[in-house]
Scaffold this motif. Sequence first.
Motif, mmCIF file in Angstrom:
data_model
loop_
_atom_site.group_PDB
_atom_site.id
_atom_site.type_symbol
_atom_site.label_atom_id
_atom_site.label_comp_id
_atom_site.label_asym_id
_atom_site.label_seq_id
_atom_site.Cartn_x
_atom_site.Cartn_y
_atom_site.Cartn_z
ATOM 1 N N SER A 1 -7.629 -4.263 0.272
ATOM 2 C CA SER A 1 -7.077 -2.916 0.094
ATOM 3 C C SER A 1 -8.011 -2.042 -0.748
ATOM 4 C CB SER A 1 -5.692 -2.992 -0.568
ATOM 5 O OG SER A 1 -5.757 -3.670 -1.807
ATOM 6 N N SER A 2 -9.223 -2.512 -0.996
ATOM 7 C CA SER A 2 -10.136 -1.825 -1.927
ATOM 8 C C SER A 2 -10.312 -0.347 -1.615
ATOM 9 C CB SER A 2 -11.511 -2.501 -1.904
ATOM 10 O OG SER A 2 -11.433 -3.824 -2.344
ATOM 11 N N SER A 3 -10.642 -0.037 -0.373
ATOM 12 C CA SER A 3 -10.962 1.367 -0.101
ATOM 13 C C SER A 3 -9.721 2.203 0.169
ATOM 14 C CB SER A 3 -11.991 1.519 1.014
ATOM 15 O OG SER A 3 -11.586 0.910 2.203
ATOM 16 N N ALA A 4 -8.585 1.576 0.458
ATOM 17 C CA ALA A 4 -7.342 2.352 0.512
ATOM 18 C C ALA A 4 -7.009 2.842 -0.901
ATOM 19 C CB ALA A 4 -6.204 1.517 1.091
ATOM 20 N N HIS A 5 -7.210 1.964 -1.883
ATOM 21 C CA HIS A 5 -7.023 2.407 -3.269
ATOM 22 C C HIS A 5 -8.064 3.457 -3.663
ATOM 23 C CE1 HIS A 5 -3.707 -0.033 -4.596
ATOM 24 N NE2 HIS A 5 -4.291 -1.166 -4.236
ATOM 25 N N ALA A 6 -9.289 3.299 -3.147
ATOM 26 C CA ALA A 6 -10.311 4.313 -3.455
ATOM 27 C C ALA A 6 -9.855 5.679 -2.942
ATOM 28 C CB ALA A 6 -11.655 3.925 -2.838
ATOM 29 N N ALA B 1 -10.810 2.495 4.363
ATOM 30 C CA ALA B 1 -11.533 3.736 4.687
ATOM 31 C C ALA B 1 -11.683 3.892 6.200
ATOM 32 C CB ALA B 1 -12.898 3.747 4.001
ATOM 33 N N ILE B 2 -11.910 2.795 6.895
ATOM 34 C CA ILE B 2 -11.988 2.881 8.363
ATOM 35 C C ILE B 2 -10.632 3.343 8.898
ATOM 36 C CG2 ILE B 2 -12.251 1.543 10.500
ATOM 37 C CD1 ILE B 2 -14.454 -0.078 9.059
ATOM 38 N N ALA B 3 -9.551 2.809 8.337
ATOM 39 C CA ALA B 3 -8.207 3.258 8.742
ATOM 40 C C ALA B 3 -8.031 4.740 8.428
ATOM 41 C CB ALA B 3 -7.146 2.427 8.030
ATOM 42 N N GLY B 4 -8.604 5.193 7.320
ATOM 43 C CA GLY B 4 -8.514 6.612 6.964
ATOM 44 C C GLY B 4 -9.212 7.492 7.989
ATOM 45 N N ASN C 1 -1.818 1.374 6.136
ATOM 46 C CA ASN C 1 -1.442 0.276 5.261
ATOM 47 C C ASN C 1 -2.658 -0.587 4.954
ATOM 48 O OD1 ASN C 1 1.259 0.988 5.434
ATOM 49 N ND2 ASN C 1 1.730 -0.484 7.064
ATOM 50 N N ALA C 2 -2.732 -1.085 3.733
ATOM 51 C CA ALA C 2 -3.788 -2.037 3.371
ATOM 52 C C ALA C 2 -3.260 -2.951 2.287
ATOM 53 C CB ALA C 2 -5.034 -1.294 2.895
ATOM 54 N N PHE C 3 -3.390 -4.236 2.520
ATOM 55 C CA PHE C 3 -2.856 -5.216 1.577
ATOM 56 C C PHE C 3 -3.960 -6.199 1.219
ATOM 57 C CE2 PHE C 3 0.475 -4.326 4.887
ATOM 58 C CZ PHE C 3 1.033 -3.259 4.199
ATOM 59 N N GLY C 4 -4.194 -6.364 -0.090
ATOM 60 C CA GLY C 4 -5.307 -7.210 -0.515
ATOM 61 C C GLY C 4 -4.842 -8.489 -1.183
ATOM 62 N N PHE C 5 -5.684 -9.520 -1.110
ATOM 63 C CA PHE C 5 -5.440 -10.735 -1.890
ATOM 64 C C PHE C 5 -5.215 -10.321 -3.348
ATOM 65 C CE2 PHE C 5 -7.872 -14.140 0.805
ATOM 66 C CZ PHE C 5 -6.872 -14.081 1.755
ATOM 67 N N GLY C 6 -4.439 -11.126 -4.022
ATOM 68 C CA GLY C 6 -4.048 -10.742 -5.368
ATOM 69 C C GLY C 6 -2.771 -9.916 -5.337
ATOM 70 N N GLY C 7 -2.249 -9.698 -4.135
ATOM 71 C CA GLY C 7 -0.999 -8.953 -3.989
ATOM 72 C C GLY C 7 -1.156 -7.473 -4.267
ATOM 73 N N SER C 8 -2.319 -6.911 -3.896
ATOM 74 C CA SER C 8 -2.562 -5.496 -4.183
ATOM 75 C C SER C 8 -2.338 -4.661 -2.926
ATOM 76 C CB SER C 8 -3.999 -5.320 -4.682
ATOM 77 O OG SER C 8 -4.225 -3.968 -4.982
ATOM 78 N N ASN C 9 -1.199 -4.006 -2.866
ATOM 79 C CA ASN C 9 -0.831 -3.202 -1.695
ATOM 80 C C ASN C 9 -1.186 -1.734 -1.921
ATOM 81 O OD1 ASN C 9 0.399 -5.571 -0.904
ATOM 82 N ND2 ASN C 9 2.485 -4.859 -1.286
ATOM 83 N N ALA C 10 -1.657 -1.088 -0.859
ATOM 84 C CA ALA C 10 -1.923 0.355 -0.928
ATOM 85 C C ALA C 10 -1.465 1.004 0.374
ATOM 86 C CB ALA C 10 -3.409 0.619 -1.140
ATOM 87 N N VAL C 11 -0.872 2.161 0.254
ATOM 88 C CA VAL C 11 -0.506 2.955 1.430
ATOM 89 C C VAL C 11 -0.948 4.395 1.169
ATOM 90 C CG1 VAL C 11 1.416 3.882 2.797
ATOM 91 C CG2 VAL C 11 1.438 1.480 2.085
ATOM 92 N N VAL C 12 -1.577 4.981 2.175
ATOM 93 C CA VAL C 12 -2.024 6.370 2.069
ATOM 94 C C VAL C 12 -1.381 7.160 3.207
ATOM 95 C CG1 VAL C 12 -4.027 7.927 2.082
ATOM 96 C CG2 VAL C 12 -4.211 5.646 1.045
ATOM 97 N N VAL C 13 -0.888 8.349 2.892
ATOM 98 C CA VAL C 13 -0.240 9.202 3.887
ATOM 99 C C VAL C 13 -1.149 10.398 4.177
ATOM 100 C CG1 VAL C 13 1.808 10.554 4.447
ATOM 101 C CG2 VAL C 13 2.004 8.569 2.918
ATOM 102 N N LEU C 14 -1.440 10.609 5.438
ATOM 103 C CA LEU C 14 -2.205 11.795 5.846
ATOM 104 C C LEU C 14 -1.348 12.620 6.792
ATOM 105 C CD1 LEU C 14 -4.409 9.160 5.896
ATOM 106 C CD2 LEU C 14 -5.950 11.102 6.107
ATOM 107 N N ARG C 15 -1.562 13.903 6.792
ATOM 108 C CA ARG C 15 -0.832 14.729 7.744
ATOM 109 C C ARG C 15 -1.701 15.904 8.206
ATOM 110 N NH1 ARG C 15 3.742 17.313 3.822
ATOM 111 N NH2 ARG C 15 2.352 18.496 2.493
#
Lengths: 82, 425
Positions: free
Chosen positions: B175-180, B359-362, B407-421
């Motif tokens: 989830s690194s770049s979703a958090h970025a 970021a690719i998902a973005g 949606n992006a979920f990383g090892f260590g239980g680090s979840n990130a969700v980004v909303v675009l419109r």
Amino acid sequence: MTDTVDVTGRIRQELAVWLRRDVVEVQPEHALRDDLGLDSMAIIELLYSIEDAFGLQISDEDLAGLMTVGDVAAYVEGRLAS
Amino acid sequence: MAPMAHGYERVVVSGLGVVSPIGIGVENFWRAARDGRSGIEDIPAFAGLPLADYRCRIAGRVPDFDPSRYAAAYAGIERLDRYAQFGLAASTEAVRDAGLAVTPDNSHRVGVMVGAGMGGMLIGEREFDRLYRTLKPHRVHPGFIPGITLNSASGVIAIALGARGPNLTTSTACSSSAHALGQAMWAIRTGQAEAVVTVGADASITPLVFAGFGTLRTLSTRFNDEPQRASRPFDQLRDGFVMGEGAAALVLESQTAARRRGARIYAEVAGYSGVGEAHHMVIPREDGTEVARTISLALADAGIPPAAVDYVNAHATSTTIGDVVEVRALRRVFGTHADRLLISATKSMIGHTLGAAGAIAGVVCALTLETGEVHPTINYEQPDPECRLAGISAAPCRADIDVALLNAFGFGGSNAVVVLRTYEG
């Protein structure tokens, strides 16, 4: 045994590749830093590749005296001769 | 739809760049994605290691990447780790696409934020190998430390661009770049920066990392002889993820700055949330409650009700458990609307690019919002009843998409969700 011309030539060649310049633009009297624009990290990486090319280890004490292309060539020649 | 009422600066996407197993450059990538092309192939021998002993022998590698093409941006690019080269290439494209000029006047207002899961592993493994092979400490390359340090990409990208604003690297595995993206959004919302070049990059299809994911039993092994069928999110026959590599970059910019310079605006970054599951290092909570909470918090941040969401770029790595948990969470948040969502899994084509995935998902969300084209989820042949949703399809489609989430979920239980419109001024 590597002769003098080879050592200087190889070092100039290494530098020319690094600097993306023609080898004629790298002369023995050029200072690594002030004439060729190498920063301290670039000098360390260059000397690492020279250590590799000639099978040497350059000590920190010796490093400080290597200011010009000619210094490096003379140093390597000296080490190879000894 | 009304803009957010929270009073912060609004954040928009004004430039895109991609380096992927199915294409370098946004145009090539997007054409291949819409066509549903797979970038998964056999991997060649690893530096003399017996590949036959690897349980998984396939991956999504970026073919024909020539770092020297980007030497004008950064003279020493050949000496960088491959992940940083990818990041630099994607950033260069995104900044050019945005038409963003970094000048002495604005350089401290332009930040760089990179998400990287593994970082400089190619350099790392090469130097470990050199040290133990030679047993000579002085043969370790002086570029090893600056190369393996996890922020090497954010450093060189800033140097290449002359960007002197906030410079960060987030590392939360997948989830690194979703958090970025989320951190960049906040930096702009709160005025710390006017623009942030936001990047995800990883290139760790290396002998050691590949072996590690193999022994963790997370990789697909069933389709070694048919690589292009191996990554199959939500399908009954899925048996693990396929490693990918690549990078993506998005120029995030304040609405004010983007409008002032007349920039093309792909989309608005409307919301973000991060949740730590505090549950297990590699297994998500199976009931999906924490993933659901992450989605709900991101929507709340955006001020968007669940029923307004049109499209989800799913994390969907093609693991047996992960895909089920994600669908459980979507059902929990969206209820009956879950079957009206259009959903696609980019990893079905490019594999799992780890830190680059968010970021690719973005980029995919921005392009989907702009074009209304939803790329297919390839290999979705026999829907798994446990993670079936009506909007998952192996065929591309067109629709009016106003709200997208990733949606992006990383090892260590680090979840990130980004909303675009879709951006409406």
